[in-house]
Design an enzyme around this catalytic site. Structure first.
Site, PDB file in Angstrom:
ATOM      1  N   GLU A   1       4.628  -3.396  12.391  1.00  0.00           N
ATOM      2  CA  GLU A   1       3.568  -2.398  12.159  1.00  0.00           C
ATOM      3  C   GLU A   1       2.415  -3.173  11.543  1.00  0.00           C
ATOM      4  OE1 GLU A   1       3.808   0.567  13.118  1.00  0.00           O
ATOM      5  OE2 GLU A   1       5.955   1.019  13.194  1.00  0.00           O
TER       6      GLU A   1
ATOM      7  N   GLU B   1       8.457   3.702  14.247  1.00  0.00           N
ATOM      8  CA  GLU B   1       9.260   4.042  13.067  1.00  0.00           C
ATOM      9  C   GLU B   1       9.258   5.550  12.864  1.00  0.00           C
ATOM     10  OE1 GLU B   1       7.738   1.625   9.821  1.00  0.00           O
ATOM     11  OE2 GLU B   1       9.072   0.011  10.417  1.00  0.00           O
TER      12      GLU B   1
ATOM     13  N   CYS C   1      -3.249   1.417   6.917  1.00  0.00           N
ATOM     14  CA  CYS C   1      -3.548   0.823   8.221  1.00  0.00           C
ATOM     15  C   CYS C   1      -3.995   1.883   9.230  1.00  0.00           C
ATOM     16  CB  CYS C   1      -2.366   0.018   8.735  1.00  0.00           C
ATOM     17  SG  CYS C   1      -0.836   0.919   8.589  1.00  0.00           S
TER      18      CYS C   1
ATOM     19  N   ASN D   1       0.808  -1.232   0.000  1.00  0.00           N
ATOM     20  CA  ASN D   1       0.000   0.000   0.000  1.00  0.00           C
ATOM     21  C   ASN D   1       0.839   1.279   0.000  1.00  0.00           C
ATOM     22  OD1 ASN D   1       0.725  -0.415   2.659  1.00  0.00           O
ATOM     23  ND2 ASN D   1      -1.247   0.190   3.501  1.00  0.00           N
TER      24      ASN D   1
END
Ligand code: ADP
Length: 488
Positions: free
Chosen positions: A260, A468, A294, A161
């Site tokens: 993640e 991150e 997400c 994505n």
């Protein structure tokens, strides 16, 4: 579509795996097709690597890493800055490659290249600020101090994505502090990964420091990454289900892990919200990338007093969205990545309607055909609906009604996930109360857009481990070593 004719520099379109500084074919000669999700046309055939090629890549990374770590941070930073400059100089081509293999509108793809490149620039700078401490010693004749050292070789697995940014957000911090990596890109979007490798090569990142191993057999490649003792860390972005597999597989070699994973983001609109800000925020958070991020809002909770007004205002904007080929002007929504993703959206909408939901706009496949789906708003959403507990990953906003702040917080936290949460209110006290009560890694008030290299990105609960980007991003790639010197 002839991708080569669309870009200025066709040497950015690579089809081999990038191992030890060279693009190579699969040992078996096998390739897999990369398709354009708008037309289903094959745009490239990419090396389909097997487990032995992953082993070769790990060997290359393991051999190259000590010399890279021995460079000064400034030397590494200078090379990363060159990589950043090359990404920006080639941003248009990188965006075209990204849109061609993934389908997001070209303007969004350009935005992603800027966002993705910002991690390279940021971590080039941060690498120079890694420091240990000299501690207050408990003994008069001994000194205590800490060193922060690179973990060594790390493995990365990334999703489709954000085919560019999910790579740079992992690779840049890791290599900036002296690690080397082996990376498996998503099978849908290997071209963006290989283009980044080509630019890293030109920037002078030494052979073996970045290795990109595309392949269709993700479980086999992932298994090698997890079980190899030389790989000291694994970093993954993708589904919670695969995150669990990787964590289990990494148990035997006790790897450092960052994950993640999925989200089920709530977006809460309180009666006292600014209606325009809330609608704009909901659009930014829900419909970006056709709902395929997400951190996309998945459950929209709207207080009873503003519910009808919000639903009407949102519907007006959503109904006007232009859907189409990402290369066409003004398109704000492309296709769903594949048939499986499309069917999930259809299933969630059918289930919501069967359970009493009302469609205000959209609610069906788009006339473009293929995997295009109409941007959708559903009212009367209920907890029993699948879209309450599962991430839809599509352009569907389901509006749930609530009465009190307490109820909204309870509903928002009623999920195994904990990535991003959004809320809209003009009450300053409520901004703090709700922000603290949300069990999420990211609590975002009065906006739907916040992604940048500055903010630590990550989740709690089943949404993952680690952060991150930001000043914390390098921590995931460093170990703290205690050094004690006696006899002073
Ligand atoms: P998505 O639904 O976004 O495709 P996945 O978690 O399935 O989410 O995929 C994310 C990444 O994980 C992709 O690169 C995919 O190839 C990889 N992947 C999928 N299954 C496995 C597995 N068993 N082991 C390692 N990687 C995997």
């Amino acid at each position: 579509m002839d991708l080569h004719s669309l870009v200025k520099d066709s040497s950015l379109i690579q089809s081999g795996a990038y191992i030890n500084g060279a693009f190579v074919s699969a040992k078996s000669g096998a390739t897999f097709d990369v398709t354009n999700p708008v037309t289903n046309e094959v745009i490239a055939k990419v090396a389909d690597c097997d487990a032995s090629m992953m082993e070769d890549a790990i060997s290359a990374a393991h051999a190259a890493q000590p010399a890279w770590a021995a460079k000064t941070a400034k030397e590494r930073a200078n090379i990363l800055k060159k990589w950043y400059d090359l990404c920006m100089e080639n941003a248009d081509d990188l965006a075209i490659i990204l849109t061609a293999e993934m389908g997001k509108p070209l303007a969004e793809a350009k935005g992603e290249i800027g966002y993705g490149s910002s991690f390279i620039e940021w971590f080039a700078e941060q690498a120079k600020r890694v420091s240990g401490d000299v501690l207050e010693s408990p003994f008069a004749d001994k000194k205590f101090m800490t060193l922060r050292q690179p973990v060594g070789v790390f493995a990365a697995i990334t999703p489709w994505n954000f085919p560019n940014a999910m790579i740079t957000r992992k690779v840049a911090p890791g290599i900036a502090v002296g690690c080397a990596c082996v990376l498996k890109p998503a099978e849908q979007t290997p071209l963006s990964a290989l283009a980044l490798a080509e630019l890293a090569h030109r920037a002078g990142i030494p052979a073996g420091i970045i290795n990109i191993i595309p392949g269709m057999d993700a479980p086999a490649l992932g298994d090698v990454m997890c079980r190899d003792e030389r790989v000291r860390k694994i970093t993954f972005t993708g589904s919670t289900e695969v995150g669990r597999i990787l964590m289990r597989q990494s148990a035997d070699t006790i790897k450092k892990i960052s994950l993640e994973l999925g989200g089920n983001a709530p977006l809460i609109v309180f009666d006292d919200a600014d209606l325009d800000v809330a609608v704009e925020g909901a659009i930014a958070s829900k419909y970006r990338n056709a709902g395929q991020t997400c951190v996309c809002a998945n459950r929209v909770f709207v207080q009873a007093g503003i519910y009808d007004k919000f639903a009407a205002a949102l519907t007006e904007k959503v109904a006007a969205m232009k859907v189409g080929d990402g290369f066409d002007n003004d398109v704000v929504q492309g296709p769903i990545i594949d048939q499986q993703g499309f069917e999930k959206v259809e299933r969630h909408v059918a289930d919501a309607v069967a359970k009493g939901g009302t469609i205000l706009t959209g609610g069906k496949a788009h006339e473009m055909g293929g995997t295009f789906y109409e941007p959708t708003v559903i009212t009367g959403a209920q907890k029993e609906m699948q879209l309450y507990s599962e991430e839809t990953f599509g352009p569907v906003a389901a509006l749930f009604k609530f009465d009190t702040e307490e109820e909204a917080i309870t509903l928002a936290n009623d999920t195994i996930f904990g990535l991003a949460a959004y809320y809209f209110t003009k009450d300053v006290g409520r901004v703090f109360r709700v922000g603290e009560a949300l069990e999420y890694g990211m609590a975002i008030a009065n906006t739907g857009a916040y992604s940048s290299e500055i903010g630590p990105f990550g989740g709690v609960k089943a949404s993952g481990l680690g952060r991150e980007g930001s000043i914390y991003g390098v921590d995931e790639f460093l170990e703290i070593k205690l050094m004690v010197v006696g006899g002073i």
